[in-house]
Write a protein that holds these residues in place. Structure first.
Motif, PDB file in Angstrom:
ATOM      1  N   SER A 319       0.830  -1.208   0.000  1.00  0.00           N
ATOM      2  CA  SER A 319       0.000   0.000   0.000  1.00  0.00           C
ATOM      3  C   SER A 319       0.858   1.248   0.000  1.00  0.00           C
ATOM      4  CB  SER A 319      -0.929  -0.003   1.217  1.00  0.00           C
ATOM      5  OG  SER A 319      -0.238   0.296   2.412  1.00  0.00           O
ATOM      6  N   TRP A 326      -4.156  -0.021   2.568  1.00  0.00           N
ATOM      7  CA  TRP A 326      -3.810  -1.415   2.859  1.00  0.00           C
ATOM      8  C   TRP A 326      -5.047  -2.238   3.190  1.00  0.00           C
ATOM      9  CZ3 TRP A 326      -4.899  -4.263   7.138  1.00  0.00           C
ATOM     10  CH2 TRP A 326      -5.240  -3.600   8.322  1.00  0.00           C
ATOM     11  N   LEU A 329      -6.488  -3.609   0.018  1.00  0.00           N
ATOM     12  CA  LEU A 329      -5.733  -4.763  -0.459  1.00  0.00           C
ATOM     13  C   LEU A 329      -6.028  -5.999   0.389  1.00  0.00           C
ATOM     14  CD1 LEU A 329      -2.253  -3.114  -1.159  1.00  0.00           C
ATOM     15  CD2 LEU A 329      -3.949  -3.849  -2.848  1.00  0.00           C
ATOM     16  N   ALA A 379      -1.199  -5.299  -6.104  1.00  0.00           N
ATOM     17  CA  ALA A 379      -1.225  -3.848  -5.887  1.00  0.00           C
ATOM     18  C   ALA A 379      -0.794  -3.108  -7.146  1.00  0.00           C
ATOM     19  CB  ALA A 379      -0.330  -3.482  -4.714  1.00  0.00           C
TER      20      ALA A 379
END
Length: 547
Positions: A319, A326, A329, A379
């Protein structure tokens, strides 16, 4: 736009009116009276009249709005203020061509005091008309734009109440100054004199649910929206029965006879109902709250406790590098594999973030079963998808589109956008595109698209699930409760990340019990080595063979 937090007394403003103030001489006063009448008539005909409320607001250039902190009204985020009522008020100010001035009160009593004394133009309370009317019968109300159902809640494992008589002799929590209180008073006076309850004015919905979850009280009464938002955080607290008929929610206007602002609000709501703005806001704030049932919510919290600690460092590091939340994710990782690093599906996707072989190659990932690589690759890929979307797609819709593209492919998402455009809806709004994505399963539609057939329901459920998982993680994180769930080491890492925005590379060593280095053939290797297979199944929660 300004956000103001202060007491009602400081919000009082002077009002100005236009008029004539001239006293003629005593001599020949009888000659002045006809002349004054003529002057007044000329003034009225020339437009010298008292302006209505809308004209005053436009002259000042400011719409004064009072609200309160709450999940349905107003709250602060990293990107600034948010909330369903807040966004409605901001759009109404834009509709009038003025700036919104938001006054955030400390609680319901202060809010009603501001309204009653006329220190605001409107109040976006998120409370029912019935509750406001009982406190001040001269309050006025705008159009109804939502309803909620008062519910009686109990903790699973205890005796479920079925009707009001089951509450007798029990400890019942009820938010103060609500229509539910008026209903209970009426029931107590007419049918159940032994009915008792405790009014709480300082507890938010999460506090009330926490008390029921801890069995500090037997039951609670709460509206369906507030319960729906928090239900996944407290999966053991459940609906027992509906207390009374649904209640109407609308803006509250101070007492008065000038209806110009009320009429403007009516026109505004008619417009946003017709152009889809109201549906967009409803979907944004409430469209995903029913995604987790009791079983899934309980399993999610259990898995957060048992598995998230192993991979938290990877979510935090990815992140920070890719400028993503985060918790988003992590929510993706849970939707993809339930945080199992060696997950695999019959379609060939593998790993914690279930990357396809093509996607892994695109983002430079050689081993999809290595959890750090999987999270990093996901990501990078998600950030790339967000960048490839049309510039006219704004947040938070941009993130929902990117998640859908992660699941089904950006080509299919663009096909759905084109169908949305052909149907006459805005193709840059998730609330519209999610309606038409399922049409990609129908031959009538997919034969005319560029990228062909797709399981269109999957990205819709995928996005809505992730949004709900994200809500739970964000709530656990924001309230500090996540530190009580994850391991001590993970908690220290999270605290350091919150302070610095970075992850210590040394802390990532050994985060998971096992790293594979043999590429994607590691899972096949496990199948021929019983000892390694047992070890892998222990790490991955037995998820090695199927999703």
């Amino acid at each position: 736009m300004s956000i103001i937090k202060y007491s009602p007394a400081s919000s009082q403003t002077d009002s100005h009116s236009i008029g004539l103030c001239y006293e003629p001489p005593t001599r020949h006063r009888h000659l002045w009276r006809p002349l004054m009448i003529c002057v007044l008539l000329i003034s009225m005909l020339s437009g010298c009249t008292r302006p209505d409320q809308v004209e005053k607001i436009k002259s000042e250039g400011v719409l004064h709005v009072a609200t309160r902190v709450g999940p349905l009204t107003y709250y602060e985020t990293d990107d600034g203020p948010a909330g369903f009522e807040y966004e409605l008020a901001v759009r109404f100010a834009e509709y009038l061509g003025v700036e919104p001035r938001i006054r955030v009160t400390q609680g319901v009593p202060e809010l009603y005091e501001i309204i009653g004394q006329g220190f605001t133009d409107i109040a976006a309370t998120g409370l029912s008309q019935q509750a406001a009317r009982s406190l001040h019968p001269k309050f006025r109300f705008g159009p109804v734009y939502k309803q909620f159902q008062p519910l009686v809640l109990y903790r699973r494992g205890t005796t479920r109440p079925r009707e009001l008589s089951d509450l007798l002799g029990k400890s019942v929590l009820v938010p103060a100054r609500t229509a539910q209180i008026d209903y209970l008073i009426d029931m107590q006076a007419n049918d159940y004199p032994q009915l008792l309850w405790q009014e709480r004015d300082t507890l938010d919905p999460a506090d009330i649910l926490s008390l029921i979850d801890a069995q500090a009280h037997d039951f609670a009464i709460m509206n369906s929206y507030e319960y729906g938002i928090h239900s996944a955080m407290f999966p053991e607290v459940s609906k027992a029965f509906e207390l009374m008929d649904p209640l109407d929610v609308s803006w509250v206007f101070p007492p008065g006879k000038d209806n110009s602002l009320l009429e403007a609000a009516q026109h505004f709501f008619n417009e946003i109902e017709q152009d889809g703005t109201l549906a967009l806001l409803r979907e944004r704030y409430f469209g995903h709250i029913d995604q987790l049932d009791y079983v899934n919510a309980a399993v999610f919290q259990r898995d957060a406790k048992e598995r998230l600690s192993r991979f938290l460092d990877f979510f935090l590091a990815a992140s920070a590098k890719e400028d993503l939340d985060w918790r988003l994710l992590a929510a993706m990782g849970y939707q993809e594999s339930h945080w199992r690093p060696y997950a695999r599906s019959p379609t060939g996707v593998r790993g914690l973030m279930m990357l396809t072989l093509r996607t892994a190659k695109e983002v430079g990932i050689k081993n999809r079963l290595d959890p750090e690589s999987s999270v990093r690759g996901a990501a990078v890929y998600l950030r790339g998808l967000r960048q490839r979307l049309d510039e006219d797609i704004v947040e938070p819709d941009r993130t929902w589109f990117a998640l859908a593209a992660y699941n089904v492919g950006i080509g299919h998402v663009r096909d759905a956008q084109e169908i949305t455009r052909q149907k006459g809806d805005d193709p840059n709004k998730w609330v519209n595109v999610m309606k038409y994505l399922p049409l990609l399963q129908n031959r009538e539609y997919y034969e005319k698209t560029r990228y062909g057939k797709a399981r269109g329901w999957e990205p819709v459920h995928y996005v809505q699930n992730i949004r709900r998982f994200y809500d739970v993680l964000a709530w656990l994180d924001d309230t500090g409760r996540l530190h009580d769930i994850i391991s001590r080491e993970a908690s220290e890492t999270l605290k350091a990340f919150a302070a610095t925005g970075q992850v210590d590379p040394d802390s990532m060593a050994g985060t998971t019990p096992l790293h594979t280095t043999a590429g994607d053939d590691a899972s096949a290797e496990a199948g021929t080595d019983p000892a390694r297979r047992v070890l892998l199944e222990q790490v991955s929660g037995g998820f090695i063979l199927a999703m």
